[in-house]
Design an enzyme around this catalytic site. Sequence first.
Site, PDB file in Angstrom:
ATOM      1  N   GLY A 146      43.281  42.810  35.125  1.00  0.00           N
ATOM      2  CA  GLY A 146      41.950  43.254  34.751  1.00  0.00           C
ATOM      3  C   GLY A 146      40.906  42.333  35.337  1.00  0.00           C
ATOM      4  O   GLY A 146      41.177  41.195  35.729  1.00  0.00           O
ATOM      5  N   CYS A 147      39.680  42.817  35.416  1.00  0.00           N
ATOM      6  CA  CYS A 147      38.614  42.033  36.044  1.00  0.00           C
ATOM      7  C   CYS A 147      38.311  40.755  35.260  1.00  0.00           C
ATOM      8  O   CYS A 147      38.189  39.680  35.839  1.00  0.00           O
ATOM      9  CB  CYS A 147      37.356  42.884  36.197  1.00  0.00           C
ATOM     10  SG  CYS A 147      36.831  43.752  34.697  1.00  0.00           S
ATOM     11  N   PHE A 148      38.201  40.874  33.937  1.00  0.00           N
ATOM     12  CA  PHE A 148      37.893  39.677  33.145  1.00  0.00           C
ATOM     13  C   PHE A 148      39.043  38.668  33.168  1.00  0.00           C
ATOM     14  O   PHE A 148      38.799  37.466  33.313  1.00  0.00           O
ATOM     15  CB  PHE A 148      37.546  40.069  31.705  1.00  0.00           C
ATOM     16  CG  PHE A 148      36.305  40.904  31.580  1.00  0.00           C
ATOM     17  CD1 PHE A 148      35.068  40.403  31.983  1.00  0.00           C
ATOM     18  CD2 PHE A 148      36.350  42.179  31.048  1.00  0.00           C
ATOM     19  CE1 PHE A 148      33.911  41.167  31.855  1.00  0.00           C
ATOM     20  CE2 PHE A 148      35.198  42.951  30.913  1.00  0.00           C
ATOM     21  CZ  PHE A 148      33.973  42.446  31.322  1.00  0.00           C
ATOM     22  N   ALA A 151      38.886  36.598  36.464  1.00  0.00           N
ATOM     23  CA  ALA A 151      37.875  35.538  36.487  1.00  0.00           C
ATOM     24  C   ALA A 151      38.234  34.395  35.549  1.00  0.00           C
ATOM     25  O   ALA A 151      38.019  33.221  35.852  1.00  0.00           O
ATOM     26  CB  ALA A 151      36.507  36.124  36.108  1.00  0.00           C
TER      27      ALA A 151
END
Lengths: 337, 337, 337, 337
Positions: A146-148, A151
């Site tokens: 996932g994107c979060f 990061a």
Amino acid sequence: MAKAAVLGASGYLGGELLRILSDHPTLELAAAASRSQAGKTLGDVAPNLERYRDLVIRPDLGGVDADVAFLSQGAGEAMAVVPSLLERGIRVVDLGPDYRLPDPAEYERVYGRRHTDPEHLGEAAYGLPELFGDAVRTARLVANPGCFPTATLLALAPLAAAGEIRGPVVVDAKTGSSGAGAQPTANAHHPEAALTVLPYGAPEHRHAPEMTAALGRLGAGPVPITFVPHLVPLVRGILCSIYASPPAGADAGRWTDLYEARYRTSPFVRVGGVPRLPWALGTNRCYLSVQSVGGSPVVFSAIDNLGKGGAAQAVQNANVMLGLDESAGLARAGFGV
Amino acid sequence: MAKAAVLGASGYLGGELLRILSDHPTLELAAAASRSQAGKTLGDVAPNLERYRDLVIRPDLGGVDADVAFLSQGAGEAMAVVPSLLERGIRVVDLGPDYRLPDPAEYERVYGRRHTDPEHLGEAAYGLPELFGDAVRTARLVANPGCFPTATLLALAPLAAAGEIRGPVVVDAKTGSSGAGAQPTANAHHPEAALTVLPYGAPEHRHAPEMTAALGRLGAGPVPITFVPHLVPLVRGILCSIYASPPAGADAGRWTDLYEARYRTSPFVRVGGVPRLPWALGTNRCYLSVQSVGGSPVVFSAIDNLGKGGAAQAVQNANVMLGLDESAGLARAGFGV
Amino acid sequence: MAKAAVLGASGYLGGELLRILSDHPTLELAAAASRSQAGKTLGDVAPNLERYRDLVIRPDLGGVDADVAFLSQGAGEAMAVVPSLLERGIRVVDLGPDYRLPDPAEYERVYGRRHTDPEHLGEAAYGLPELFGDAVRTARLVANPGCFPTATLLALAPLAAAGEIRGPVVVDAKTGSSGAGAQPTANAHHPEAALTVLPYGAPEHRHAPEMTAALGRLGAGPVPITFVPHLVPLVRGILCSIYASPPAGADAGRWTDLYEARYRTSPFVRVGGVPRLPWALGTNRCYLSVQSVGGSPVVFSAIDNLGKGGAAQAVQNANVMLGLDESAGLARAGFGV
Amino acid sequence: MAKAAVLGASGYLGGELLRILSDHPTLELAAAASRSQAGKTLGDVAPNLERYRDLVIRPDLGGVDADVAFLSQGAGEAMAVVPSLLERGIRVVDLGPDYRLPDPAEYERVYGRRHTDPEHLGEAAYGLPELFGDAVRTARLVANPGCFPTATLLALAPLAAAGEIRGPVVVDAKTGSSGAGAQPTANAHHPEAALTVLPYGAPEHRHAPEMTAALGRLGAGPVPITFVPHLVPLVRGILCSIYASPPAGADAGRWTDLYEARYRTSPFVRVGGVPRLPWALGTNRCYLSVQSVGGSPVVFSAIDNLGKGGAAQAVQNANVMLGLDESAGLARAGFGV
């Protein structure tokens, strides 16, 4: 030329995949599929694309010959097609959530549906090549993070590996609206989204268990994470501000060195001062900055949610799986402004 | 205290009406109606409101006693209820389009439906008090102008009255997304709207015939208008840039004087330098600037589409109809920034 | 009518003060002063204002007769004029930082200059009327809090008073660009600010010691605060996301009750679901929401940095000091959209 | 590999040049110069760049060996260095205005300074390769057009060539803030720019005479142009809305065909429906749409002001001048969102 197929071509992640593949020197787009857009050409639905503009969108990937398939769909869709793709000898990078959580029971708790392909769940590599590159290299099936989590995990890994984290971690994420997807919604309606900062996902966003699971894979002890994403008036981009508690006697002076050492050989992770999101736009890069605020580490992590947080990382995973140059199609620079 | 009722309380114009009425010293909110929100309180649906927060939303205005009803609904809705409201002795300000075009055949052409209340169409005043104040003062029924016609007509009236316009007029309008309404749409989806300027409505936006009809009411000869609205990444506010052709021998030096003379006694129209939209936000004001570019007049007109372009002007109309102070509830200043 | 004077009329806070005073029923604007704009009228510099538009701006407040003076200037400016204003019997609300930190040594450490008026520093009330109303009521001199401390302290006070906070608190703030002031800067240059989220102020923003000092005034034990503000692409508005650690056995089920009980009689603090910034724009309101994320309290606090975080709170303080209705000039509703 | 040098590396156009050159397969960056940043590395000032990050910025181009120099500076700067660069056998693409107007007297009127290099003014090609490709191909010196003339001329050329324009043309342009340059200004200060649409440049923007001169070069008769640019809350991107008057008997049905025929072989101009600016971001593309509104042509033209409106077109010009593939370094697709 290796061959790629894209399933879910009409969403934002699918569109970004097509954009990156339009620029890829050694991976050719062999097929694009979308139930809602089948029969149209890529040029019809994506006037920004030039190469492949005459390719006709198919309804599905049946009969397609490809070395790798990118699946960009909602929960539950990938696990319905992965077994047959693998059986046909097609490697898979799944941009959806079906293979991110190693435990099927946890998947059912978080996504509210039973996992129908636990067999392949066990073999899926978690596709963060900077942290799990060895697993990706030999995988037939990669779960694109996932994107979060992307990061956050890149931001926490060096501190976690060095034992510089004790106690709870707060992850306060700010994301652009493209993360909400192409379907209009009340929260992403421009008049509602353009003049506010909207926390959402409480009490538990689905990416929180994914972070916890991946930290476990990294061998970090159990680190409780409080994660709250906020919708900000941007289209692309995520900035995570990550607040950790150091152990007694931690040496803040060495934190930046830890990050630079950890990512020295990574072509896509940069360590330095406070990042700006335009640098990351359209790229596979993650910009990290670690600072000491009152003796505690605060890490800022900037990515493009559709880039390193999605489609670009998916292409990086495919490059690694297929033995191509890891940076192929991903070398272009982001914006200065 | 006079009594007001609002039908269509859950849209953006309805919400702005409630906000203005919350601050009105002599017009009391007697009832708010919305099919979709009936049964909830105003506080439930509009946490920004304090006064009237416990008022329960009704499904319609049946049985309501009021001096004036504000109708804020789509085409075709107002003409279904106006006859009975007038019969009950309730004055009406209609914020929708049903009574703006004086000719029922033109209404049918533009809105694609037959006008079912031609009788009252004939008596409706066009509610731009600065230009048609006498008609509003004695009207039972006021058609509140569209947002673009409001900005355009205030900008053209002084030149038109002075015979300083020849030939075609170009109206290039820039509007915020709140004009698209509260319902999520593809064009107003934040990822689509936030990074572009989107012309729409071509070949003929419905507000163009309204402008032509109103210019006719002003006694201006037939002036062909080319009108193109553009969605810009703002929430509230319209800036119209209006390009006219002057007659031979026009004296650009007197244009600003014409505007200042025309609006000297208007509490809501200000003439000066290039306007900024924040000045108009939440207000009933229109800021005008007339300049000579290559000898031709270019007029900039700035309003809040939900304010002077909608709810605030509706309250101004009600004030005038009911014999209240024209500025009651509308005196507050806009933002500097 | 009581009389007010404003020093620093040309900044954003000064402009907002003038806007609010333009709408105040019992406090009259007697004088506006600005070194850079002296000689112009208010209408020249602030076309959004109507009342007082012909008032001529003075260079300073010498010879002005007023009941209260609002000082809206940078560090070091207020302490140069406060002694003489108080001597002339003029109450003072200082929107700058000179009287916010009770300890002159701390002031010198944080602001890099010696405090030249320690005498009045001791008597200054910290102007958060919801928390320190008794002190404000009898004060001659009020230090109007910083925008971030206002949002944070209102959000922490109920938990702190109930002993529901243990250990460190993370305050992740998101603010619009108007907080950067009217002077163009590199960080607030539109091309730099519009497409990113920019953390700033690390390792220690000047508002952090102010928060700590005010928590001390509240009688909370020493609570370490990690505070990081972020510039987001908004003009007005602050959202603080506040992450605290509860004591063992904390009862998350009662947190919302604590907040509602604490602010039941406050006209300007609202407790409820996730707030939207437009509700607060141009107002003196603070919207709070407390939630449990993994058993820990997360509080969201929304204000307008120029409103409750600045000029509106300053007027509230003046109202309280002068014995006027606390809500005078501050009752208007914020925006729904 | 041909060699390029960039003078003015620290502005937004300079930064975009470096970004494009970082991705150019056959044109190598030999030197970057900037008075204000001399001595730093490219990586210091542009963390988005990877290739060339260790290149040290020079104060000027003295002693540099290159095949082409890109000059990205304000009015008056280029004409001071062009003669010596040409003498050294270095081709020049000037992104500033010094060589755009063929008449030195017109230059002096518009830019308020005497032209000091009229000799080379006469030989400069006007660098819009789609319209003046033959001149560019053989030029030593190319004047890269202004951003607004680029968008406007590409939009007008097919109609003008077909004699489908009579009478005045209105060009209403909307531009992002990056066009204002990297230096902070009052108009581009985020709090001032983010919530408004700001017309500027009246009564005559400097790009208007450039448009007139270029239309003359195209052999169109004298066409009076009313040009007004507007700053909108975007960073990159220009949308021009162009309103022309057709001759009697014009056939609107063939307008789109005219455009498609004119640009069929152009790799960088696309004709179709209403354009979206993200498609053009970071690219050398221009998206055109021609429509009939009330029988008159309205043309929408979308470019990236730093791309086709600046740095990308400059690289296209260099490619053509040096005999490289015209699309080298410029083939990448824009964004879908």
